[in-house]
Design a protein around this motif. Structure first.
Motif, PDB file in Angstrom:
ATOM      1  N   ASN A  42      32.985  18.180  37.878  1.00 49.98           N
ATOM      2  CA  ASN A  42      32.764  16.897  38.527  1.00 49.98           C
ATOM      3  C   ASN A  42      31.327  16.814  39.006  1.00 49.98           C
ATOM      4  O   ASN A  42      30.569  17.794  38.912  1.00 49.98           O
ATOM      5  CB  ASN A  42      33.739  16.715  39.701  1.00 49.98           C
ATOM      6  N   VAL A  43      30.948  15.670  39.524  1.00 47.27           N
ATOM      7  CA  VAL A  43      29.588  15.489  40.029  1.00 47.27           C
ATOM      8  C   VAL A  43      29.372  16.360  41.265  1.00 47.27           C
ATOM      9  O   VAL A  43      30.318  16.745  41.950  1.00 47.27           O
ATOM     10  CB  VAL A  43      29.315  14.016  40.365  1.00 47.27           C
ATOM     11  N   LYS A  44      28.116  16.640  41.548  1.00 48.03           N
ATOM     12  CA  LYS A  44      27.769  17.510  42.674  1.00 48.03           C
ATOM     13  C   LYS A  44      28.365  17.007  43.987  1.00 48.03           C
ATOM     14  O   LYS A  44      28.887  17.784  44.798  1.00 48.03           O
ATOM     15  CB  LYS A  44      26.243  17.613  42.802  1.00 48.03           C
ATOM     16  N   ASN A  45      28.313  15.705  44.199  1.00 49.58           N
ATOM     17  CA  ASN A  45      28.778  15.129  45.459  1.00 49.58           C
ATOM     18  C   ASN A  45      30.277  15.268  45.675  1.00 49.58           C
ATOM     19  O   ASN A  45      30.775  15.002  46.773  1.00 49.58           O
ATOM     20  CB  ASN A  45      28.378  13.655  45.542  1.00 49.58           C
ATOM     21  N   PHE A  46      30.992  15.677  44.635  1.00 50.81           N
ATOM     22  CA  PHE A  46      32.430  15.888  44.786  1.00 50.81           C
ATOM     23  C   PHE A  46      32.697  16.949  45.855  1.00 50.81           C
ATOM     24  O   PHE A  46      33.698  16.884  46.571  1.00 50.81           O
ATOM     25  CB  PHE A  46      33.033  16.338  43.454  1.00 50.81           C
ATOM     26  N   ALA A  47      31.779  17.909  45.965  1.00 49.25           N
ATOM     27  CA  ALA A  47      31.957  18.998  46.926  1.00 49.25           C
ATOM     28  C   ALA A  47      31.930  18.506  48.369  1.00 49.25           C
ATOM     29  O   ALA A  47      32.556  19.107  49.249  1.00 49.25           O
ATOM     30  CB  ALA A  47      30.879  20.066  46.717  1.00 49.25           C
ATOM     31  N   THR A  48      31.230  17.407  48.618  1.00 55.76           N
ATOM     32  CA  THR A  48      31.107  16.895  49.983  1.00 55.76           C
ATOM     33  C   THR A  48      31.769  15.533  50.161  1.00 55.76           C
ATOM     34  O   THR A  48      31.702  14.949  51.241  1.00 55.76           O
ATOM     35  CB  THR A  48      29.618  16.788  50.377  1.00 55.76           C
ATOM     36  N   HIS A  49      32.402  15.023  49.099  1.00 54.68           N
ATOM     37  CA  HIS A  49      33.037  13.714  49.162  1.00 54.68           C
ATOM     38  C   HIS A  49      34.090  13.670  50.266  1.00 54.68           C
ATOM     39  O   HIS A  49      34.874  14.595  50.435  1.00 54.68           O
ATOM     40  CB  HIS A  49      33.696  13.402  47.816  1.00 54.68           C
ATOM     41  N   ASP A  50      34.078  12.596  51.040  1.00 55.54           N
ATOM     42  CA  ASP A  50      35.025  12.425  52.147  1.00 55.54           C
ATOM     43  C   ASP A  50      34.988  13.626  53.094  1.00 55.54           C
ATOM     44  O   ASP A  50      36.017  14.150  53.515  1.00 55.54           O
ATOM     45  CB  ASP A  50      36.439  12.200  51.606  1.00 55.54           C
ATOM     46  N   LYS A  51      33.749  14.080  53.374  1.00 53.60           N
ATOM     47  CA  LYS A  51      33.516  15.199  54.298  1.00 53.60           C
ATOM     48  C   LYS A  51      34.221  16.489  53.850  1.00 53.60           C
ATOM     49  O   LYS A  51      34.643  17.307  54.674  1.00 53.60           O
ATOM     50  CB  LYS A  51      33.971  14.827  55.717  1.00 53.60           C
ATOM     51  N   GLY A  52      34.320  16.661  52.528  1.00 50.60           N
ATOM     52  CA  GLY A  52      34.916  17.880  51.992  1.00 50.60           C
ATOM     53  C   GLY A  52      36.419  17.814  51.820  1.00 50.60           C
ATOM     54  O   GLY A  52      37.034  18.738  51.265  1.00 50.60           O
ATOM     55  N   HIS A  53      37.026  16.710  52.272  1.00 52.37           N
ATOM     56  CA  HIS A  53      38.485  16.599  52.210  1.00 52.37           C
ATOM     57  C   HIS A  53      38.990  16.573  50.773  1.00 52.37           C
ATOM     58  O   HIS A  53      40.006  17.192  50.443  1.00 52.37           O
ATOM     59  CB  HIS A  53      38.949  15.333  52.935  1.00 52.37           C
ATOM     60  N   THR A  54      38.282  15.852  49.893  1.00 54.16           N
ATOM     61  CA  THR A  54      38.711  15.724  48.509  1.00 54.16           C
ATOM     62  C   THR A  54      38.769  17.092  47.827  1.00 54.16           C
ATOM     63  O   THR A  54      39.760  17.430  47.164  1.00 54.16           O
ATOM     64  CB  THR A  54      37.763  14.789  47.740  1.00 54.16           C
ATOM     65  N   LEU A  55      37.715  17.879  47.984  1.00 50.35           N
ATOM     66  CA  LEU A  55      37.699  19.219  47.390  1.00 50.35           C
ATOM     67  C   LEU A  55      38.800  20.087  47.989  1.00 50.35           C
ATOM     68  O   LEU A  55      39.439  20.882  47.286  1.00 50.35           O
ATOM     69  CB  LEU A  55      36.332  19.875  47.616  1.00 50.35           C
ATOM     70  N   GLU A  56      39.035  19.922  49.272  1.00 51.92           N
ATOM     71  CA  GLU A  56      40.074  20.712  49.933  1.00 51.92           C
ATOM     72  C   GLU A  56      41.458  20.376  49.364  1.00 51.92           C
ATOM     73  O   GLU A  56      42.295  21.267  49.185  1.00 51.92           O
ATOM     74  CB  GLU A  56      40.047  20.444  51.438  1.00 51.92           C
TER      75      GLU A  56
END
Length: 293
Positions: A82-96
Motif C-alpha cells: 500500500n502507499v506509505k501513508n497507510f502506515a499512519t492513516h487514521d492515526k495508525g488505526h487502519t494498520l492496526e
C-alpha cells in the motif's frame, strides 16, 4: 489495454476468477487453493467502533474481502502492499486493524516502508510492504531486504529513438529555470525549473537524479511523470520509460493507449522491490525448514 486484457495476456488463470464478477461478491469457497495471496486495497476509513479492533472492524472495506479469503483458504503467505501513508492513516488505526485481523486469522505480521531508490531503481517511491506467515510455519526472524547502492539514474532509462518521444517535448514561453548547472549526479530528484506556476505536473527535473513518484492521476503539462530536461529540451516520460523505472523489462508489452499505460504504471508496484522481498521470504522459509530437520 484495460485490466481484463492484461490478465488475459499474462495471467489467464486469474482472469477466470475475475470474470466471475466483483470480488466482494465472489464466494471465497470457489477460489482455487494457493500458497501465496498478494493483495492491495484502498486505505479508506476503517470502523473505530469495534472493541476487538480485528476482523469485525474491517467490515465495509476491501480488506475485509482479503481477510475472508484468507480465513477460508489459509495460504502460507499473505503479501500486501500500500502507499506509505497507510502506515499512519487514521492515526495508525487502519494498520492496526489489518495487523490484528491477520493475527486473529492465525498469521505472524511484519510490515515496513521501503523506497524503490534503495533497491536499484532511480525513483522515489515509498510503499508499505506487509508480509504475513501462517503461524504453523513458525517464522520468527523474517527481515526485509537491506538497501543496495544506486548505480543508475533517470538518464540510463531513457529511450534512444527520438522519434518515439518527439511528441512529448514542450516548448512554452512560461518555462523558467533555476540558475544551477545540470552536471552533477544525485540519489535524489534535482529540480531545475518549472512551467507556469510550478504546480504538480509543472516541475522540471534533471535526468542525472532520480525520478519523482510516478502517479496514476494528476494534471499539468507533465502529468503523471513530471518533466525532465533531455538534450536541452523539456518533456514528460514515455510509457516505456515509465515501465523501465518500475522495473519492467522491455519485453513487457504496453497497451496502445498512453493514458491507460501511464495509469497502470502509476498504480503498479516496483518489480525489483518485490523481487528483493520475495528473496528474503524464500530465505527465511528455507532456513526454518532446515532448522526443523
Amino acid at each position: 489495454m484495460n485490466g481484463t486484457r492484461l490478465f488475459k495476456r499474462y495471467m489467464p488463470k486469474i482472469l477466470e476468477i475475475l470474470q466471475r464478477g466483483d470480488i466482494t461478491k465472489v464466494d471465497e469457497k470457489t477460489i482455487p487453493e494457493h500458497d501465496i495471496l498478494c493483495a492491495g486495497f484502498p486505505c479508506q476509513a476503517f470502523s473505530i467502533s469495534g472493541k476487538q479492533r480485528g476482523f469485525e472492524d474491517s467490515r465495509g472495506t476491501l480488506f475485509f474481502d482479503v481477510a475472508r479469503i484468507v480465513k477460508e483458504k489459509k495460504p502460507k503467505i499473505v503479501f500486501m502492499e500500500n502507499v506509505k501513508n497507510f502506515a499512519t492513516h487514521d492515526k495508525g488505526h487502519t494498520l492496526e486493524v489489518v495487523k490484528r485481523t491477520m493475527e486473529e486469522l492465525g498469521y505472524t505480521f511484519y510490515q515496513k516502508v521501503l523506497n524503490a531508490v534503495d533497491y536499484g531503481i532511480p525513483q522515489r517511491r515509498e510503499r508499505i510492504y506487509m508480509v504475513c506467515f501462517r503461524n504453523d510455519l513458525s517464522i520468527k526472524n523474517f527481515t526485509y531486504p537491506k538497501p543496495i547502492p544506486l548505480s543508475h539514474h533517470v538518464e540510463d532509462f531513457l529511450l534512444n529513438d527520438e522519434k518515439l518521444v518527439e511528441s512529448l517535448y514542450i516548448n512554452r514561453p512560461d518555462t523558467y529555470f533555476q540558475s544551477i548547472s545540470d552536471d552533477k549526479y544525485s540519489n535524489q530528484s534535482i529540480r531545475l525549473g518549472i512551467v507556469n506556476k510550478g504546480g504538480q505536473g509543472e516541475r522540471i527535473y534533471s535526468t542525472k537524479g532520480i525520478a519523482i513518484t510516478l502517479s496514476a492521476y494528476g494534471g499539468g503539462v507533465f502529468s503523471k511523470t513530471g518533466g525532465y530536461l533531455v538534450h536541452g529540451k523539456t518533456r514528460k516520460l514515455h510509457p516505456r520509460e515509465c515501465a523501465r523505472i518500475m522495473g519492467y523489462p522491455d519485453t513487457y508489452k504496453i497497451c496502445k493507449s498512453a493514458n491507460q499505460a501511464y495509469q497502470q504504471f502509476g498504480n503498479s508496484v516496483v518489480i525489483d522491490v518485490l523481487q528483493f522481498v520475495a528473496i528474503e521470504i524464500g530465505k527465511v522459509l528455507k532456513l526454518t525448514a532446515q532448522q526443523d530437520q
